[in-house]
Design an enzyme around this catalytic site. Structure first.
Site, PDB file in Angstrom:
ATOM      1  N   THR A   1       0.868  -1.187   0.000  1.00  0.00           N
ATOM      2  CA  THR A   1       0.000   0.000   0.000  1.00  0.00           C
ATOM      3  C   THR A   1       0.906   1.239   0.000  1.00  0.00           C
ATOM      4  O   THR A   1       1.347   1.674  -1.048  1.00  0.00           O
ATOM      5  CB  THR A   1      -0.983   0.006   1.187  1.00  0.00           C
ATOM      6  OG1 THR A   1      -0.265  -0.194   2.403  1.00  0.00           O
ATOM      7  CG2 THR A   1      -2.026  -1.083   1.037  1.00  0.00           C
TER       8      THR A   1
ATOM      9  N   LYS B   1       4.247  -6.866   4.041  1.00  0.00           N
ATOM     10  CA  LYS B   1       3.989  -5.479   3.682  1.00  0.00           C
ATOM     11  C   LYS B   1       3.744  -4.699   4.964  1.00  0.00           C
ATOM     12  O   LYS B   1       3.222  -5.222   5.959  1.00  0.00           O
ATOM     13  CB  LYS B   1       2.819  -5.340   2.715  1.00  0.00           C
ATOM     14  CG  LYS B   1       1.445  -5.698   3.252  1.00  0.00           C
ATOM     15  CD  LYS B   1       0.734  -4.619   4.033  1.00  0.00           C
ATOM     16  CE  LYS B   1       0.718  -3.306   3.280  1.00  0.00           C
ATOM     17  NZ  LYS B   1       0.185  -2.219   4.192  1.00  0.00           N
TER      18      LYS B   1
ATOM     19  N   THR C   1       2.412  -8.137  12.206  1.00  0.00           N
ATOM     20  CA  THR C   1       2.605  -6.847  11.560  1.00  0.00           C
ATOM     21  C   THR C   1       1.409  -6.596  10.662  1.00  0.00           C
ATOM     22  O   THR C   1       0.397  -7.261  10.787  1.00  0.00           O
ATOM     23  CB  THR C   1       3.909  -6.819  10.757  1.00  0.00           C
ATOM     24  OG1 THR C   1       4.070  -5.507  10.222  1.00  0.00           O
ATOM     25  CG2 THR C   1       3.894  -7.813   9.631  1.00  0.00           C
TER      26      THR C   1
ATOM     27  N   GLU D   1       6.919   5.020   7.103  1.00  0.00           N
ATOM     28  CA  GLU D   1       6.482   6.162   6.300  1.00  0.00           C
ATOM     29  C   GLU D   1       7.322   7.401   6.593  1.00  0.00           C
ATOM     30  O   GLU D   1       7.345   7.913   7.710  1.00  0.00           O
ATOM     31  CB  GLU D   1       4.997   6.423   6.560  1.00  0.00           C
ATOM     32  CG  GLU D   1       4.133   5.323   5.959  1.00  0.00           C
ATOM     33  CD  GLU D   1       2.674   5.396   6.341  1.00  0.00           C
ATOM     34  OE1 GLU D   1       1.854   4.775   5.635  1.00  0.00           O
ATOM     35  OE2 GLU D   1       2.341   6.044   7.342  1.00  0.00           O
TER      36      GLU D   1
ATOM     37  N   ASN E   1       0.344  10.556   5.466  1.00  0.00           N
ATOM     38  CA  ASN E   1      -0.892  10.251   6.189  1.00  0.00           C
ATOM     39  C   ASN E   1      -1.915  11.368   6.148  1.00  0.00           C
ATOM     40  O   ASN E   1      -3.105  11.132   6.391  1.00  0.00           O
ATOM     41  CB  ASN E   1      -0.548   9.884   7.640  1.00  0.00           C
ATOM     42  CG  ASN E   1       0.046   8.497   7.731  1.00  0.00           C
ATOM     43  OD1 ASN E   1      -0.655   7.502   7.599  1.00  0.00           O
ATOM     44  ND2 ASN E   1       1.361   8.431   7.895  1.00  0.00           N
TER      45      ASN E   1
ATOM     46  N   SER F   1      -6.818  10.481  -0.359  1.00  0.00           N
ATOM     47  CA  SER F   1      -7.056  11.317  -1.545  1.00  0.00           C
ATOM     48  C   SER F   1      -6.151  10.914  -2.705  1.00  0.00           C
ATOM     49  O   SER F   1      -5.298  10.065  -2.560  1.00  0.00           O
ATOM     50  CB  SER F   1      -6.825  12.785  -1.202  1.00  0.00           C
ATOM     51  OG  SER F   1      -5.528  12.992  -0.709  1.00  0.00           O
TER      52      SER F   1
END
Length: 411
Positions: free
Chosen positions: A159, A185, A196, A283, A406, A411
């Site tokens: 993702t 992932k 996870t 991230e 995040n 969007s």
């Protein structure tokens, strides 16, 4: 979303992933959320495959987690269906119906009961899974399953990941060599509590489900349950381990024991490898952080203290800014709610002790610590001076990139 951010500077290359006997896989672009990329994975396992699993302890789990929990006690598996882009979480009856419809559709193609098909979903929470798109993609996908598809499978389940994650190891059961291969992932919403985001491990060994479960549970403790990116435990956390039984080795007792000593060690190593890849892809991450806590009153206490440091936004932003601010580490130790004595506390960064027994080290030179902070891998050590408890946690720094990803995830 996958591919929308630059590849993490901490990324590791995808290893060579030889086919694994008893596993056939396939991927497809079902258009569940993404356009122009594979977002659906199907695996078929040889008859007799056993399975073990661990799942999130989040009290709002997704429908696929609930489905797998019901199936797991039987210890049998013939199929796996994984989708990216939609987590199938917080969707009520529609979520349960979608899970059942997915399993039934896959089971019909494989020729097995739906209770032998495991599921996992990852992506946006609170949106109904477009199950019709998923099931419509299954027939052609199934018709093209093949053994040499592990690398594609690792990419299909991404993702916000910036690189695919996989690892493989060899182990021995008796005189026979067996292979263990896993894909994972995860990038954000990572503070695993039993697993996870998603991880699937395959082995050609023939291992009874109870013994397989013992190996997996043991391996999770020092791997996926020892990492954190942002302190948030996902609603979809799932680790599944499938043993296809295609390797010919001495029988393994249901209790496992000595027969699985080497296998268990190799599995733990593989899980640790995959867990660190998840942290490396945190991230917005620019730095990998290892936190070693020693001298605690117990191992449990040490782990809670290490977790408090690893989850601290102030510690993580200091690392991001390459600021050798050891006062923030002191703060995190103190807020953990575990036994700690300020006057026995010692702290090191990059192998340099900055503070000992509650005070700055005489003649402390910050230069080597500053040089260490400029690197990609940061080491923090804390000695509480109270006992023999110890623990290690891994995390990453907290950068503006985390907010950028995040703040616009849907969007």
């Amino acid at each position: 979303m996958a591919g929308s951010a630059p590849v993490s500077p901490l990324a590791v290359a995808l290893p060579d992933l030889p086919p694994l006997a008893g596993v056939k896989l396939g991927v497809a672009a079902a258009g569940i959320r993404y356009q122009g990329r594979n977002d659906l994975l199907v695996a078929e396992f040889a008859p007799g495959t056993t399975v073990a699993g661990v799942f999130t302890r989040n009290r709002c789990p997704g429908a696929p987690v609930e489905w797998c929990r019901k199936l797991l006690p039987a210890g049998r598996a013939r199929g796996l269906v994984v989708n990216a882009g939609n987590a199938n979480v917080f969707t009520g009856r529609a979520g349960s119906d979608a899970a059942r419809a997915t399993a039934e559709a896959a089971a019909k193609l494989i020729g097995c009961p739906a209770r032998h098909v495991f599921l996992a979903s990852t992506g946006v929470i609170g949106e109904v899974l477009p199950v019709a798109r998923l099931t419509a993609a299954l027939p052609s996908l199934y018709a093209n399953l093949h053994e040499d598809c592990l690398a594609d499978a690792a990419r299909a389940i991404m993702t916000t990941d910036t690189f695919p994650k996989a690892a493989t190891r060899l182990a021995r059961i008796g005189e026979t060599e067996v292979r263990i291969t896993g894909i994972a992932k995860g990038s954000g919403m990572i503070a695993p509590d039993m697993a996870t985001m998603l991880c699937f491990v395959f082995t050609d060994a023939k291992i009874p489900a109870p013994a397989l479960q013992k190996c997996l549970t043991r391996g999770i403790s020092g791997s996926f349950n020892a990492i954190t990116v942002d302190s948030d435990t996902s609603t979809s956390d799932t680790v599944l381990l499938f043993a296809t039984g295609q390797a010919r080795h001495a029988p393994v007792p249901a209790t496992g024991g000595v027969a699985l000593r080497d296998f268990s060690a190799a599995l733990a190593e593989l899980l640790h490898d995959l867990a660190l890849q998840v942290v490396r892809d945190g991230e917005g991450a620019q730095k990998l952080i290892r936190i070693d806590v020693t001298g605690a009153v117990s191992a449990r206490s040490a782990k809670r203290i290490a977790r408090a440091i690893a989850d601290s936004p102030l510690v993580k932003t200091a690392v991001a800014g390459e600021d050798a601010n050891w006062g923030r580490i002191v703060m995190a130790v103190g807020k953990a709610g575990e036994p700690a004595d300020r006057d026995r506390l010692s702290i090191a960064v990059g192998g340099v002790w900055m503070a000992r027994d509650g005070a700055i080290v005489p003649g402390y030179d910050e230069a080597p610590v500053v040089a260490h902070m400029r690197g990609r891998e940061i080491a923090i050590a804390v000695d509480l001076g109270l006992g023999r408890g110890k623990a290690t946690m891994w995390t990453c720094d907290l950068t503006h990139g985390y907010i950028d990803i995040n703040g616009s995830y849907r969007s």
